[in-house]
Design a protein around this motif. Structure first.
Motif, PDB file in Angstrom:
ATOM      1  N   UNK A 174       0.853  -1.193   0.000  1.00 34.78           N
ATOM      2  CA  UNK A 174       0.000   0.000   0.000  1.00 34.78           C
ATOM      3  C   UNK A 174       0.892   1.248   0.000  1.00 34.78           C
ATOM      4  N   UNK A 175       0.636   2.153  -0.932  1.00 39.13           N
ATOM      5  CA  UNK A 175       1.334   3.449  -0.886  1.00 39.13           C
ATOM      6  C   UNK A 175       0.340   4.396  -0.217  1.00 39.13           C
ATOM      7  N   UNK A 176       0.658   4.800   0.990  1.00 41.40           N
ATOM      8  CA  UNK A 176      -0.354   5.483   1.800  1.00 41.40           C
ATOM      9  C   UNK A 176      -0.188   7.001   1.679  1.00 41.40           C
ATOM     10  N   UNK A 177      -0.860   7.570   0.689  1.00 38.95           N
ATOM     11  CA  UNK A 177      -0.714   9.014   0.450  1.00 38.95           C
ATOM     12  C   UNK A 177      -1.707   9.831   1.274  1.00 38.95           C
ATOM     13  N   UNK A 178      -2.829   9.218   1.670  1.00 35.88           N
ATOM     14  CA  UNK A 178      -3.828   9.931   2.473  1.00 35.88           C
ATOM     15  C   UNK A 178      -4.169   9.052   3.694  1.00 35.88           C
ATOM     16  N   UNK A 179      -3.300   9.069   4.714  1.00 36.26           N
ATOM     17  CA  UNK A 179      -3.482   8.143   5.837  1.00 36.26           C
ATOM     18  C   UNK A 179      -4.833   8.260   6.559  1.00 36.26           C
ATOM     19  N   UNK A 180      -5.343   9.492   6.871  1.00 38.82           N
ATOM     20  CA  UNK A 180      -6.632   9.546   7.574  1.00 38.82           C
ATOM     21  C   UNK A 180      -7.765   8.909   6.766  1.00 38.82           C
ATOM     22  N   UNK A 181      -7.742   9.116   5.459  1.00 38.19           N
ATOM     23  CA  UNK A 181      -8.769   8.558   4.575  1.00 38.19           C
ATOM     24  C   UNK A 181      -8.696   7.025   4.544  1.00 38.19           C
ATOM     25  N   UNK A 182      -7.476   6.513   4.350  1.00 42.67           N
ATOM     26  CA  UNK A 182      -7.319   5.056   4.299  1.00 42.67           C
ATOM     27  C   UNK A 182      -7.691   4.431   5.645  1.00 42.67           C
ATOM     28  N   UNK A 183      -7.322   5.114   6.731  1.00 40.43           N
ATOM     29  CA  UNK A 183      -7.674   4.565   8.053  1.00 40.43           C
ATOM     30  C   UNK A 183      -9.195   4.421   8.167  1.00 40.43           C
ATOM     31  N   UNK A 184      -9.915   5.450   7.721  1.00 41.00           N
ATOM     32  CA  UNK A 184     -11.380   5.407   7.790  1.00 41.00           C
ATOM     33  C   UNK A 184     -11.933   4.321   6.871  1.00 41.00           C
ATOM     34  N   UNK A 185     -11.387   4.194   5.662  1.00 40.07           N
ATOM     35  CA  UNK A 185     -11.861   3.166   4.724  1.00 40.07           C
ATOM     36  C   UNK A 185     -11.670   1.768   5.319  1.00 40.07           C
ATOM     37  N   UNK A 186     -10.526   1.567   5.934  1.00 40.28           N
ATOM     38  CA  UNK A 186     -10.249   0.252   6.522  1.00 40.28           C
ATOM     39  C   UNK A 186     -11.153  -0.012   7.724  1.00 40.28           C
TER      40      UNK A 186
END
Ligand code: 5RP
Length: 222
Positions: A174-186
């Protein structure tokens, strides 16, 4: 200086952020083990601790440091924990030791999160370290498929069970460019208990152990 010496250096520095006569939040991992050993030297000046893992709790108790159930604690001024990766916004990837869920709960309760790391943990973009996701056993297949849809390569942590009796999937690539967004998606994947991204509740202070000493970093605005 060796990596262990750097970890020890930041662990000792973290003592300066411990609030006297209060309960201290204690994370888990090898850097935190050094913090626990250092904390033993001032145990008479704190009320006790809450611990993010059974391993940390056992080490604290071995030193004669009180360990409280989090439910019996009203206020937690400071939480000290390590990270597997941290960026300039003090967003972190955590859970290399599998204690991510309890770590995230204690971080949520704490007023202040002090992250302690050796210099190798500071990165530009999060994601080289595989992102741990704690999973309810029956959801293992479903969560794996959802992680693939997000571009990741999930791998079950073989022979591992968390302190909560769940499994851990390590998600590579995973290339995590938007950590808050990905955290919420997960967080929205059914059966995923917790993911190892700590972006919605980042650290407040990073103590980074470098050859020249300890560098204190506050979060750069995202
Ligand atoms: C455990 C963690 C640890 O904080 C992280 O793995 C860092 O560990 P170490 O200090 O051993 O490098 O999140 O779940």
């Amino acid at each position: 200086m060796t990596q262990d010496e750097l970890k020890q250096l930041v662990a000792r520095e973290a003592l300066k952020h411990v609030v006297e006569d209060a309960v201290v939040g204690v994370g888990s991992g090898s850097t935190v083990n050094f913090f626990i050993d250092a904390l033993a030297g001032i145990k008479g000046r704190i009320e006790g601790t809450v611990a993010a893992s059974e391993t940390s709790a056992a080490r604290l108790k071995k030193h004669g440091i009180r360990v409280f159930d989090l439910n019996s604690v009203d206020e937690l001024p400071v939480y000290v924990d390590g990270a597997d990766e941290v960026n300039e916004h003090l967003y972190m990837v955590k859970g290399g030791g599998g204690a991510l869920t309890r770590e995230k709960i204690i971080a949520a309760v704490a007023k202040r999160f002090v992250c302690i790391c050796d210099a190798s943990k500071l990165v530009g973009v999060l994601g080289k370290f595989p992102l741990p996701v704690e999973v309810i056993p029956m959801a293992r297949g479903h969560v794996g498929r959802e992680l693939r849809k997000l571009g990741g390569h999930p791998e079950l942590r073989e022979g591992f069970k968390t302190d909560n009796g769940n499994l851990v999937i390590d998600c590579h690539g995973l290339v995590i460019t938007d950590p808050p967004r990905l955290e919420a998606d997960l967080n929205n994947i059914a059966g995923a208990v917790t993911n190892g991204l700590f972006a919605r509740r980042p650290a407040d202070l990073l103590l980074l152990g470098e050859a020249g000493g300890v560098r204190a970093l506050s979060a750069r605005k995202a």
